[in-house]
Scaffold this motif. Structure first.
Motif, PDB file in Angstrom:
ATOM      1  N   HIS A  59      40.647  97.310  67.192  1.00 25.81           N
ATOM      2  CA  HIS A  59      41.181  95.313  67.489  1.00 25.81           C
ATOM      3  C   HIS A  59      42.499  95.133  67.463  1.00 25.81           C
ATOM      4  CE1 HIS A  59      37.734  94.966  64.867  1.00 25.81           C
ATOM      5  NE2 HIS A  59      37.501  95.772  63.880  1.00 25.81           N
ATOM      6  N   LEU A  60      42.072  93.920  68.552  1.00 24.82           N
ATOM      7  CA  LEU A  60      43.142  93.995  69.584  1.00 24.82           C
ATOM      8  C   LEU A  60      43.703  92.137  69.180  1.00 24.82           C
ATOM      9  CD1 LEU A  60      45.438  93.727  71.829  1.00 24.82           C
ATOM     10  CD2 LEU A  60      44.453  93.641  73.365  1.00 24.82           C
ATOM     11  N   VAL A  61      44.494  91.798  68.824  1.00 28.75           N
ATOM     12  CA  VAL A  61      44.892  90.248  68.011  1.00 28.75           C
ATOM     13  C   VAL A  61      46.111  90.583  68.900  1.00 28.75           C
ATOM     14  CG1 VAL A  61      45.696  88.773  66.541  1.00 28.75           C
ATOM     15  CG2 VAL A  61      44.137  91.383  66.484  1.00 28.75           C
ATOM     16  N   ILE A  62      45.947  88.983  70.073  1.00 30.33           N
ATOM     17  CA  ILE A  62      46.729  88.555  70.470  1.00 30.33           C
ATOM     18  C   ILE A  62      48.078  87.274  70.074  1.00 30.33           C
ATOM     19  CG2 ILE A  62      47.620  88.698  73.043  1.00 30.33           C
ATOM     20  CD1 ILE A  62      45.343  89.784  73.749  1.00 30.33           C
ATOM     21  N   PRO A  63      48.670  87.369  69.552  1.00 29.27           N
ATOM     22  CA  PRO A  63      48.438  85.407  68.738  1.00 29.27           C
ATOM     23  C   PRO A  63      50.642  85.624  69.553  1.00 29.27           C
ATOM     24  CG  PRO A  63      49.801  87.029  67.153  1.00 29.27           C
ATOM     25  CD  PRO A  63      48.842  87.562  67.861  1.00 29.27           C
ATOM     26  N   GLY A  64      51.154  86.507  70.064  1.00 33.84           N
ATOM     27  CA  GLY A  64      52.373  85.692  70.760  1.00 33.84           C
ATOM     28  C   GLY A  64      52.218  85.656  72.161  1.00 33.84           C
ATOM     29  N   SER A  92      36.941  94.633  68.682  1.00 34.87           N
ATOM     30  CA  SER A  92      37.080  92.887  68.772  1.00 34.87           C
ATOM     31  C   SER A  92      38.314  92.975  69.399  1.00 34.87           C
ATOM     32  CB  SER A  92      36.870  92.103  67.328  1.00 34.87           C
ATOM     33  OG  SER A  92      38.447  92.031  66.860  1.00 34.87           O
ATOM     34  N   ILE A  93      38.636  91.893  70.114  1.00 38.71           N
ATOM     35  CA  ILE A  93      39.856  91.392  70.944  1.00 38.71           C
ATOM     36  C   ILE A  93      39.779  89.843  70.419  1.00 38.71           C
ATOM     37  CG2 ILE A  93      40.803  90.094  72.696  1.00 38.71           C
ATOM     38  CD1 ILE A  93      39.623  92.618  74.351  1.00 38.71           C
ATOM     39  N   THR A  94      40.582  89.537  69.880  1.00 40.90           N
ATOM     40  CA  THR A  94      41.606  87.988  69.376  1.00 40.90           C
ATOM     41  C   THR A  94      42.718  87.301  69.460  1.00 40.90           C
ATOM     42  OG1 THR A  94      40.222  88.504  67.607  1.00 40.90           O
ATOM     43  CG2 THR A  94      41.816  86.500  67.176  1.00 40.90           C
ATOM     44  N   PRO A 109      29.021  94.981  74.235  1.00 43.45           N
ATOM     45  CA  PRO A 109      29.517  94.882  72.951  1.00 43.45           C
ATOM     46  C   PRO A 109      30.535  94.172  72.741  1.00 43.45           C
ATOM     47  CG  PRO A 109      28.994  96.757  72.926  1.00 43.45           C
ATOM     48  CD  PRO A 109      29.190  96.448  74.002  1.00 43.45           C
ATOM     49  N   VAL A 110      31.636  94.767  73.290  1.00 42.04           N
ATOM     50  CA  VAL A 110      32.885  94.217  72.416  1.00 42.04           C
ATOM     51  C   VAL A 110      32.994  92.576  71.993  1.00 42.04           C
ATOM     52  CG1 VAL A 110      35.821  94.303  72.516  1.00 42.04           C
ATOM     53  CG2 VAL A 110      34.543  96.481  73.148  1.00 42.04           C
ATOM     54  N   ARG A 111      33.712  92.461  70.719  1.00 39.28           N
ATOM     55  CA  ARG A 111      33.305  90.452  70.893  1.00 39.28           C
ATOM     56  C   ARG A 111      35.112  90.370  70.691  1.00 39.28           C
ATOM     57  NH1 ARG A 111      33.802  89.400  64.940  1.00 39.28           N
ATOM     58  NH2 ARG A 111      34.234  92.036  64.804  1.00 39.28           N
ATOM     59  N   VAL A 112      34.893  89.416  71.199  1.00 43.43           N
ATOM     60  CA  VAL A 112      35.972  88.057  71.743  1.00 43.43           C
ATOM     61  C   VAL A 112      35.793  87.136  71.333  1.00 43.43           C
ATOM     62  CG1 VAL A 112      36.981  87.777  73.659  1.00 43.43           C
ATOM     63  CG2 VAL A 112      35.894  89.815  73.699  1.00 43.43           C
ATOM     64  N   ASN A 113      36.901  86.577  70.977  1.00 42.68           N
ATOM     65  CA  ASN A 113      37.269  84.940  69.861  1.00 42.68           C
ATOM     66  C   ASN A 113      38.696  84.742  70.390  1.00 42.68           C
ATOM     67  OD1 ASN A 113      34.157  85.419  68.599  1.00 42.68           O
ATOM     68  ND2 ASN A 113      34.936  87.456  67.454  1.00 42.68           N
ATOM     69  N   VAL A 114      38.847  83.242  69.998  1.00 41.95           N
ATOM     70  CA  VAL A 114      39.791  82.703  69.926  1.00 41.95           C
ATOM     71  C   VAL A 114      40.257  82.174  68.971  1.00 41.95           C
ATOM     72  CG1 VAL A 114      41.177  81.072  71.370  1.00 41.95           C
ATOM     73  CG2 VAL A 114      39.566  82.197  72.689  1.00 41.95           C
ATOM     74  N   GLU A 143      44.227  85.400  57.382  1.00 42.71           N
ATOM     75  CA  GLU A 143      43.010  85.365  57.145  1.00 42.71           C
ATOM     76  C   GLU A 143      42.663  85.248  57.870  1.00 42.71           C
ATOM     77  OE1 GLU A 143      41.882  86.542  53.692  1.00 42.71           O
ATOM     78  OE2 GLU A 143      43.725  86.482  52.817  1.00 42.71           O
ATOM     79  N   ALA A 144      42.184  83.957  59.134  1.00 42.02           N
ATOM     80  CA  ALA A 144      40.625  84.052  59.905  1.00 42.02           C
ATOM     81  C   ALA A 144      40.737  84.532  60.507  1.00 42.02           C
ATOM     82  CB  ALA A 144      41.607  82.605  60.739  1.00 42.02           C
ATOM     83  N   ALA A 145      41.436  85.692  61.438  1.00 42.91           N
ATOM     84  CA  ALA A 145      41.505  86.830  61.824  1.00 42.91           C
ATOM     85  C   ALA A 145      41.493  87.806  61.629  1.00 42.91           C
ATOM     86  CB  ALA A 145      42.734  86.905  62.425  1.00 42.91           C
ATOM     87  N   LEU A 146      41.290  88.522  60.619  1.00 41.97           N
ATOM     88  CA  LEU A 146      40.593  89.096  59.939  1.00 41.97           C
ATOM     89  C   LEU A 146      39.373  89.019  59.790  1.00 41.97           C
ATOM     90  CD1 LEU A 146      43.309  90.609  59.069  1.00 41.97           C
ATOM     91  CD2 LEU A 146      42.640  90.846  56.830  1.00 41.97           C
ATOM     92  N   MET A 147      38.925  87.301  59.030  1.00 39.46           N
ATOM     93  CA  MET A 147      37.204  87.121  59.530  1.00 39.46           C
ATOM     94  C   MET A 147      36.755  87.640  61.347  1.00 39.46           C
ATOM     95  SD  MET A 147      35.266  84.892  59.662  1.00 39.46           S
ATOM     96  CE  MET A 147      35.909  83.494  60.521  1.00 39.46           C
ATOM     97  N   LEU A 148      37.023  87.046  61.985  1.00 37.47           N
ATOM     98  CA  LEU A 148      37.153  87.654  62.739  1.00 37.47           C
ATOM     99  C   LEU A 148      36.755  88.758  63.227  1.00 37.47           C
ATOM    100  CD1 LEU A 148      38.366  84.310  65.229  1.00 37.47           C
ATOM    101  CD2 LEU A 148      35.858  84.762  64.073  1.00 37.47           C
ATOM    102  N   MET A 149      37.483  89.410  62.762  1.00 33.23           N
ATOM    103  CA  MET A 149      37.865  90.906  63.326  1.00 33.23           C
ATOM    104  C   MET A 149      36.510  92.181  62.605  1.00 33.23           C
ATOM    105  SD  MET A 149      41.663  92.891  63.448  1.00 33.23           S
ATOM    106  CE  MET A 149      42.707  91.614  62.123  1.00 33.23           C
TER     107      MET A 149
END
Length: 239
Positions: free
Chosen positions: A80-85, A126-128, A165-170, A214-220
């Motif tokens: 999982h990749l998360v990019i809030p910064g 996933s990517i968020t 099939p990698v999931r990508v959300n915002v 919490e929202a990010a972990l739900m999407l992951m």
């Protein structure tokens, strides 16, 4: 039931402060192997102590494609990749230098684009990405940031198809305390702003970094969600 990330490899770009740090902390608590990345080594070291044992750090400038490619080559396959910064420079249309507008686009759009391009995401991963409420509800002097946020949301939908099939959300956060976005304001003015906005929101308060985490972990962890923009704004679009 509490979501688990036991054994998952989670990378948080911008994980040394604010929403990114909250995502990294919660991921670690739920069993993930966490890597945080940003440009500032000192902040990364301090954040790693807060997150917990085993946290890995990476020095990363997302405006350099060579640097981004090298970073993800070192990391290898991740889940999982998360990019809030991101860093932004905003101002009135007639006064904001083009260089500042380009800086904002380079940081908040092209940075995540390069990370998505070079990250080696496992097929079930996933990517968020992160946009913001201004994409659909801009205020005064928000032309640049509103446009960049909308571009991030469009990129998320396109990547959800291109990288499947990698999931990508915002995630689109509303007003959120506990981040670096308003630290330049005097504390009294900042708290007055938060109070005024809280009175208008259906939930009666501004957000916290932990709400976004919490929202990010739900999407992951929800394998049936991709291509969405999730508003975590306390009803800000309605207010």
């Amino acid at each position: 039931m509490e979501t688990t990330l036991r054994g998952a490899r989670v990378v948080v770009v911008g994980g040394s402060s604010g929403m990114g740090l909250a995502v990294a902390k919660l991921s670690h608590q739920r069993g993930a192997k966490v890597t945080i990345a940003s440009r500032n080594r000192e902040k990364l070291d301090q954040a790693a102590i807060q997150i917990g044992a085993g946290t890995r750090i990476e020095i990363l400038d997302t405006t350099s494609e060579e640097g981004v490619a090298a970073c993800f080559e070192r990391l290898g396959p991740i889940d999982h990749l998360v990019i809030p910064g991101s860093s932004v420079r905003t101002g009135a249309l007639g006064e904001l230098p083009l260089s500042d507008a380009l800086f904002t686009m380079r940081s908040k759009f092209w940075g995540p684009y390069l990370c998505a391009k070079h990250a080696q995401i496992n097929p079930s991963g996933s990517i968020t990405l992160f946009s913001g409420i201004l994409s659909r509800r801009p205020g005064h002097n928000d032309t640049v940031l509103a446009s960049v946020n909308a571009a991030v949301e469009a990129m998320g939908r396109a990547l959800a198809k291109d990288l499947a099939p990698v999931r990508v959300n915002v995630i689109s956060p509303g007003m959120t305390g506990g981040t670096g976005a308003y630290l330049a304001m005097p504390e009294a003015a900042r708290e007055a702003m938060f109070d005024a906005i809280a009175e208008k929101l259906p939930v009666g308060r501004v957000g916290a970094a932990e709400d976004v985490a919490e929202a990010a972990l739900m999407l992951m962890t929800n394998g049936f969600i991709t291509g969405v923009v999730l508003d975590v704004d306390g009803g800000g679009l309605l207010a």
